[in-house]
Design a protein around this motif. Sequence first.
Motif, short mmCIF file in Angstrom:
data_model
loop_
_atom_site.label_atom_id
_atom_site.label_comp_id
_atom_site.label_asym_id
_atom_site.label_seq_id
_atom_site.Cartn_x
_atom_site.Cartn_y
_atom_site.Cartn_z
N GLY A 32 1.20 18.86 62.66
CA GLY A 32 2.56 19.19 62.56
C GLY A 32 3.13 18.58 63.53
O GLY A 32 4.23 18.27 63.74
N VAL A 33 3.36 19.74 64.51
CA VAL A 33 4.03 19.29 66.02
C VAL A 33 3.69 18.14 66.73
O VAL A 33 4.72 17.50 66.93
CB VAL A 33 4.29 20.94 66.94
CG1 VAL A 33 4.64 20.93 68.21
CG2 VAL A 33 4.66 21.64 65.84
N MET A 34 2.02 17.88 66.64
CA MET A 34 1.59 16.75 67.91
C MET A 34 2.18 15.50 66.58
O MET A 34 2.43 14.55 67.98
CB MET A 34 -0.01 17.27 68.24
CG MET A 34 -0.30 18.17 68.22
SD MET A 34 0.46 17.89 70.06
CE MET A 34 -0.41 16.54 70.69
N GLY A 35 2.38 15.43 65.44
CA GLY A 35 3.01 14.11 65.30
C GLY A 35 3.95 14.11 64.99
O GLY A 35 4.43 13.06 65.35
N LEU A 36 4.88 15.39 65.26
CA LEU A 36 6.27 15.47 65.11
C LEU A 36 7.06 14.89 66.36
O LEU A 36 7.23 13.89 66.87
CB LEU A 36 6.95 16.53 65.20
CG LEU A 36 8.47 17.05 65.41
CD1 LEU A 36 9.41 15.51 64.21
CD2 LEU A 36 8.84 18.04 65.14
N TYR A 37 6.14 15.66 67.69
CA TYR A 37 6.03 14.84 69.33
C TYR A 37 6.00 13.24 69.22
O TYR A 37 6.96 12.61 69.69
CB TYR A 37 4.91 15.71 70.06
CG TYR A 37 4.84 14.92 71.04
CD1 TYR A 37 6.22 15.47 72.02
CD2 TYR A 37 4.26 14.02 71.75
CE1 TYR A 37 6.19 15.00 73.63
CE2 TYR A 37 3.36 14.08 73.28
CZ TYR A 37 4.96 14.06 74.00
OH TYR A 37 4.99 14.26 74.71
N TRP A 40 8.47 11.19 67.98
CA TRP A 40 10.04 11.56 68.87
C TRP A 40 9.16 10.23 69.79
O TRP A 40 10.38 9.29 70.21
CB TRP A 40 9.96 12.78 69.51
CG TRP A 40 10.88 12.45 69.93
CD1 TRP A 40 10.41 12.76 72.43
CD2 TRP A 40 12.52 13.16 70.47
NE1 TRP A 40 11.28 12.70 72.65
CE2 TRP A 40 12.88 12.85 71.39
CE3 TRP A 40 12.89 13.61 69.02
CZ2 TRP A 40 14.12 13.33 71.95
CZ3 TRP A 40 14.60 13.74 69.68
CH2 TRP A 40 14.67 13.54 70.77
N GLN A 41 7.90 10.07 70.35
CA GLN A 41 8.49 9.56 70.71
C GLN A 41 8.01 8.00 70.84
O GLN A 41 8.53 6.92 71.55
CB GLN A 41 7.21 9.45 71.64
CG GLN A 41 6.35 10.61 72.90
CD GLN A 41 5.17 10.62 73.09
OE1 GLN A 41 4.03 10.44 72.44
NE2 GLN A 41 5.07 10.51 74.10
N GLN A 42 7.96 7.16 69.24
CA GLN A 42 8.38 6.28 68.53
C GLN A 42 9.84 6.10 68.54
O GLN A 42 10.51 5.12 67.74
CB GLN A 42 7.07 6.18 67.78
CG GLN A 42 5.98 6.35 67.91
CD GLN A 42 5.37 5.84 66.92
OE1 GLN A 42 5.67 6.72 66.01
NE2 GLN A 42 4.13 5.99 66.91
#
Length: 101
Positions: A32-37, A40-42
């Motif tokens: 989930g945190v990697m997906g959030l990151y 964020w980048q997008q």
Amino acid sequence: MENSSCYLEPIELRQTTLNWLTTSDPARKAAGVMGLYKTWQQGQVSINATQKIVEPNDIPGRPTKPELVSPKEVKKRSMQTLEGRAALIHALAHIELTQLI
């Protein structure tokens, strides 16, 4: 014919972060945190500073019971190496965690 395109609102950073912080499954939390990151980048994450967020009682989310491993099953590492010192700090973190649960 109506426009059938779908528009998704940007996700709110603080609320989403809180959601992942309270998740007790380590694999789901990490994913989930990697997906959030990535989101964020997008540029698809917003911050709503006026939104009131209530702090839940279960922060941080922890596994119900940590998996216990016999010391005989753990690889021996020298404290003279970076890997050995990291393993020691990791073990101490687990000891502290079990005191909090």
